[in-house]
Design a protein around this motif. Sequence first.
Motif, PDB file in Angstrom:
ATOM      1  N   THR A  32      -2.767  -2.075   1.814  1.00  0.00           N
ATOM      2  CA  THR A  32      -2.875  -2.255   3.267  1.00  0.00           C
ATOM      3  C   THR A  32      -1.609  -2.858   3.866  1.00  0.00           C
ATOM      4  OG1 THR A  32      -3.937  -4.355   2.827  1.00  0.00           O
ATOM      5  CG2 THR A  32      -5.387  -2.512   3.326  1.00  0.00           C
ATOM      6  N   TYR A  33      -0.612  -3.150   3.028  1.00  0.00           N
ATOM      7  CA  TYR A  33       0.587  -3.793   3.579  1.00  0.00           C
ATOM      8  C   TYR A  33       1.397  -2.825   4.444  1.00  0.00           C
ATOM      9  CZ  TYR A  33       3.733  -1.685   0.092  1.00  0.00           C
ATOM     10  OH  TYR A  33       4.454  -0.804  -0.668  1.00  0.00           O
ATOM     11  N   ILE A  34       1.152  -1.510   4.248  1.00  0.00           N
ATOM     12  CA  ILE A  34       1.645  -0.531   5.221  1.00  0.00           C
ATOM     13  C   ILE A  34       0.404  -0.189   6.048  1.00  0.00           C
ATOM     14  CG2 ILE A  34       2.624   1.777   5.550  1.00  0.00           C
ATOM     15  CD1 ILE A  34       3.939   1.449   2.752  1.00  0.00           C
ATOM     16  N   LEU A  68       3.954  10.418  -0.298  1.00  0.00           N
ATOM     17  CA  LEU A  68       4.439  10.200  -1.662  1.00  0.00           C
ATOM     18  C   LEU A  68       4.658   8.732  -1.993  1.00  0.00           C
ATOM     19  CD1 LEU A  68       7.116  12.987  -2.256  1.00  0.00           C
ATOM     20  CD2 LEU A  68       4.730  12.946  -2.987  1.00  0.00           C
ATOM     21  N   GLN A  69       5.063   7.945  -0.996  1.00  0.00           N
ATOM     22  CA  GLN A  69       5.490   6.553  -1.244  1.00  0.00           C
ATOM     23  C   GLN A  69       6.479   6.527  -2.417  1.00  0.00           C
ATOM     24  OE1 GLN A  69       5.158   4.403   1.011  1.00  0.00           O
ATOM     25  NE2 GLN A  69       3.830   5.679   2.245  1.00  0.00           N
ATOM     26  N   SER A  70       6.197   5.716  -3.450  1.00  0.00           N
ATOM     27  CA  SER A  70       7.227   5.571  -4.488  1.00  0.00           C
ATOM     28  C   SER A  70       7.431   6.803  -5.360  1.00  0.00           C
ATOM     29  CB  SER A  70       6.924   4.373  -5.373  1.00  0.00           C
ATOM     30  OG  SER A  70       7.332   3.213  -4.708  1.00  0.00           O
ATOM     31  N   VAL A  71       6.539   7.774  -5.280  1.00  0.00           N
ATOM     32  CA  VAL A  71       6.798   9.017  -6.024  1.00  0.00           C
ATOM     33  C   VAL A  71       8.095   9.643  -5.502  1.00  0.00           C
ATOM     34  CG1 VAL A  71       5.951  11.346  -6.521  1.00  0.00           C
ATOM     35  CG2 VAL A  71       4.354   9.434  -6.525  1.00  0.00           C
ATOM     36  N   SER A 166       4.843   3.265  10.846  1.00  0.00           N
ATOM     37  CA  SER A 166       4.081   2.077  10.469  1.00  0.00           C
ATOM     38  C   SER A 166       4.844   1.269   9.412  1.00  0.00           C
ATOM     39  CB  SER A 166       2.725   2.539   9.931  1.00  0.00           C
ATOM     40  OG  SER A 166       2.019   1.519   9.330  1.00  0.00           O
ATOM     41  N   GLU A 167       5.444   1.958   8.439  1.00  0.00           N
ATOM     42  CA  GLU A 167       6.182   1.224   7.409  1.00  0.00           C
ATOM     43  C   GLU A 167       7.469   0.623   7.984  1.00  0.00           C
ATOM     44  OE1 GLU A 167       7.241   3.180   3.703  1.00  0.00           O
ATOM     45  OE2 GLU A 167       7.863   1.260   2.859  1.00  0.00           O
ATOM     46  N   LEU A 168       8.147   1.394   8.828  1.00  0.00           N
ATOM     47  CA  LEU A 168       9.415   0.900   9.384  1.00  0.00           C
ATOM     48  C   LEU A 168       9.188  -0.417  10.146  1.00  0.00           C
ATOM     49  CD1 LEU A 168      12.437   1.521   9.677  1.00  0.00           C
ATOM     50  CD2 LEU A 168      11.914   2.737  11.795  1.00  0.00           C
ATOM     51  N   HIS A 173      10.152  -6.979   4.031  1.00  0.00           N
ATOM     52  CA  HIS A 173      10.478  -7.302   2.636  1.00  0.00           C
ATOM     53  C   HIS A 173      11.604  -6.375   2.130  1.00  0.00           C
ATOM     54  CE1 HIS A 173       9.204  -9.305  -1.147  1.00  0.00           C
ATOM     55  NE2 HIS A 173       9.847  -8.273  -1.662  1.00  0.00           N
ATOM     56  N   ASN A 174      11.452  -5.076   2.387  1.00  0.00           N
ATOM     57  CA  ASN A 174      12.507  -4.133   1.993  1.00  0.00           C
ATOM     58  C   ASN A 174      13.799  -4.380   2.766  1.00  0.00           C
ATOM     59  OD1 ASN A 174      11.169  -2.738  -0.021  1.00  0.00           O
ATOM     60  ND2 ASN A 174      10.212  -1.308   1.412  1.00  0.00           N
ATOM     61  N   ARG A 175      13.639  -4.792   4.031  1.00  0.00           N
ATOM     62  CA  ARG A 175      14.799  -5.125   4.852  1.00  0.00           C
ATOM     63  C   ARG A 175      15.578  -6.264   4.186  1.00  0.00           C
ATOM     64  NH1 ARG A 175      11.774  -4.355   9.262  1.00  0.00           N
ATOM     65  NH2 ARG A 175      12.688  -2.485  10.144  1.00  0.00           N
ATOM     66  N   VAL A 197      15.697   6.234   6.999  1.00  0.00           N
ATOM     67  CA  VAL A 197      15.669   7.341   6.029  1.00  0.00           C
ATOM     68  C   VAL A 197      14.662   7.023   4.912  1.00  0.00           C
ATOM     69  CG1 VAL A 197      17.022   8.738   4.393  1.00  0.00           C
ATOM     70  CG2 VAL A 197      18.094   7.904   6.499  1.00  0.00           C
ATOM     71  N   TYR A 198      14.713   5.792   4.403  1.00  0.00           N
ATOM     72  CA  TYR A 198      13.848   5.396   3.281  1.00  0.00           C
ATOM     73  C   TYR A 198      12.362   5.515   3.638  1.00  0.00           C
ATOM     74  CZ  TYR A 198      11.591   2.421  -0.225  1.00  0.00           C
ATOM     75  OH  TYR A 198      10.755   1.938  -1.210  1.00  0.00           O
ATOM     76  N   THR A 199      11.991   5.066   4.841  1.00  0.00           N
ATOM     77  CA  THR A 199      10.571   5.110   5.199  1.00  0.00           C
ATOM     78  C   THR A 199      10.112   6.554   5.433  1.00  0.00           C
ATOM     79  OG1 THR A 199      11.198   4.498   7.460  1.00  0.00           O
ATOM     80  CG2 THR A 199      10.318   2.756   6.082  1.00  0.00           C
ATOM     81  N   MET A 249       5.862   3.866 -13.906  1.00  0.00           N
ATOM     82  CA  MET A 249       4.580   3.243 -13.541  1.00  0.00           C
ATOM     83  C   MET A 249       4.771   1.723 -13.436  1.00  0.00           C
ATOM     84  SD  MET A 249       2.657   5.943 -13.361  1.00  0.00           S
ATOM     85  CE  MET A 249       0.942   5.407 -13.378  1.00  0.00           C
ATOM     86  N   TYR A 250       5.975   1.315 -13.056  1.00  0.00           N
ATOM     87  CA  TYR A 250       6.308  -0.118 -12.928  1.00  0.00           C
ATOM     88  C   TYR A 250       5.982  -0.854 -14.218  1.00  0.00           C
ATOM     89  CZ  TYR A 250       6.139   1.566  -8.209  1.00  0.00           C
ATOM     90  OH  TYR A 250       6.316   2.305  -7.093  1.00  0.00           O
ATOM     91  N   ASN A 251       5.340  -2.048 -14.052  1.00  0.00           N
ATOM     92  CA  ASN A 251       5.053  -2.838 -15.253  1.00  0.00           C
ATOM     93  C   ASN A 251       3.781  -2.389 -15.968  1.00  0.00           C
ATOM     94  OD1 ASN A 251       4.289  -3.804 -12.743  1.00  0.00           O
ATOM     95  ND2 ASN A 251       4.001  -5.895 -13.414  1.00  0.00           N
ATOM     96  N   GLY A 267       2.832   6.024  -6.745  1.00  0.00           N
ATOM     97  CA  GLY A 267       3.143   5.450  -5.433  1.00  0.00           C
ATOM     98  C   GLY A 267       1.941   4.692  -4.894  1.00  0.00           C
ATOM     99  N   VAL A 268       2.179   3.743  -3.957  1.00  0.00           N
ATOM    100  CA  VAL A 268       1.061   2.929  -3.446  1.00  0.00           C
ATOM    101  C   VAL A 268       0.067   3.703  -2.578  1.00  0.00           C
ATOM    102  CG1 VAL A 268       2.046   0.602  -3.560  1.00  0.00           C
ATOM    103  CG2 VAL A 268       2.467   2.046  -1.550  1.00  0.00           C
ATOM    104  N   SER A 269       0.393   4.938  -2.257  1.00  0.00           N
ATOM    105  CA  SER A 269      -0.579   5.781  -1.552  1.00  0.00           C
ATOM    106  C   SER A 269      -1.691   6.209  -2.507  1.00  0.00           C
ATOM    107  CB  SER A 269       0.123   7.038  -1.034  1.00  0.00           C
ATOM    108  OG  SER A 269       0.790   7.668  -2.122  1.00  0.00           O
TER     109      SER A 269
HETATM  110  N1  LIG Z   1       5.127   1.290  -4.815  1.00  0.00           N
HETATM  111  C1  LIG Z   1       5.327   1.998  -3.728  1.00  0.00           C
HETATM  112  O1  LIG Z   1       4.815   3.091  -3.581  1.00  0.00           O
HETATM  113  C2  LIG Z   1       6.140   1.348  -2.664  1.00  0.00           C
HETATM  114  C3  LIG Z   1       6.594   2.305  -1.589  1.00  0.00           C
HETATM  115  C4  LIG Z   1       6.644   1.692  -0.234  1.00  0.00           C
HETATM  116  N2  LIG Z   1       7.092   2.648   0.736  1.00  0.00           N
HETATM  117  C5  LIG Z   1       7.508   0.448  -0.238  1.00  0.00           C
HETATM  118  O2  LIG Z   1       8.688   0.541  -0.183  1.00  0.00           O
HETATM  119  O3  LIG Z   1       7.005  -0.653  -0.278  1.00  0.00           O
END
Ligand SMILES: NC(=O)CC[C@H](N)C(=O)O
Length: 314
Positions: A32-34, A68-71, A166-168, A173-175, A197-199, A249-251, A267-269
Amino acid sequence: MALHEEFRQFEIEVGQIVEEMRVFTEEGKIATYIPELRHADPDALACALYTKNGTCVSFGDKDRKFTLQSVSKVVALALAVMDSGEEQVFDKVGMEPTGGPFYSITRLELTSRSKPLNPMINAGALTVTSMIGGRTETEKVERLLRFIRELTGDDTTTYDRAVAASELKTADHNRALAYLLKGEGVIDSDIESLLDVYTKQCALSMRCCDLARIGFIFGHEGRSPETGEQIVPVPVARMVKTFMVTCGMYNESGELAIKAGIPAKSGVSGAILGSVPNGMGIGVYSPALNEKGNSRAGVELLKRLSRHFSLSIF
Ligand SMILES: NC(=O)CC[C@H](N)C(=O)O
C-alpha cells in the motif's frame, strides 16, 4: 498419447496446481506504500506459460492487468546495457547479491561504498535507469516503450498513468536514494526527471501472457518466438537470467533458487517473471505479498510447478 492429448493433460495439471495454490493468497498482504496499488484484489491469482511451440496457456484471473514494478528492473537492465554498454553500467553498479531489503539505504552507505550492490535493488535500478538511451525523459520513456513492445509483441503495451503518478507523488524514499547516489557521483542526471522515467518504467502494465512471453525471450537467447529475430543480444539475455537467480527475489533469492531453481524476478504489484533456459516463459500475478515483498501464492506456485515438471536448472 497423441501430442495434442499430452498438451491437454499438461493444461489440466497446471490448472489444478494454480487453483490449489490460491489458498496462499490469504496469507499475504497487498502493498500500500504506492497508494494506487491498494485497489488490487487480494484473492487474485493468474499464471501464464509460454511454451516452446509459441503458444501461451493461461489460468486463473488471467485477464487482469497489473504493473511490473520491480520486474521492470530486468527490462531496464537489458536496455541500459544495450544502450550504454556493459562496461559503463557495471562501472556504476555491482554484481553481488544483498541480504537486505530492496529499498535499503544503509547497505549503500555501509557495505558498498556508494556503489549499489546490484541492479535488482532500488539503488541499483535507479542508477541503471539513468543509463537508458535518450537525451530527454520523453526520449527515454519512448525508448523503453519501443523495447517493451518488442518483448510483449503488442504495440499497445504502455504504462498505467494512475500508478505512475501515484508512485511519483509518494516516492520520497527513492528520491532520497537517488540524491544520495547523485551526491556520490554515481548518477549524474536530474533526479526529478529520473524519477519520472523510473516510475513510468515500474508502472508498465500488462497481462500474465505478455509477461510469460518476456520470460520466453530471455530464456531463448533473446530471440523473438515468431521470427527468431534477436531482440536482446545473447550475452545480455544470459546476464539478465543470472541476476534473476542471484538477486531477482531480493532476500528470498537463495531459498527460491534451492526450492524452484528457476530464474525469476518479482515486483511489489505481485508480478513474477520466470524464465526457464530453453524452456517455458512464466508470468505470474498474485498481489498478496509475503514479508519479503514477493507474491505469497506466486512463490509457492513457482516451487510447485518446478517440482511437478522438473524445471530446476540445477
Ligand atoms: N519491489 C518493488 O517492486 C519496488 C518497485 C517500486 N516501484 C519501488 O521503487 O518502490
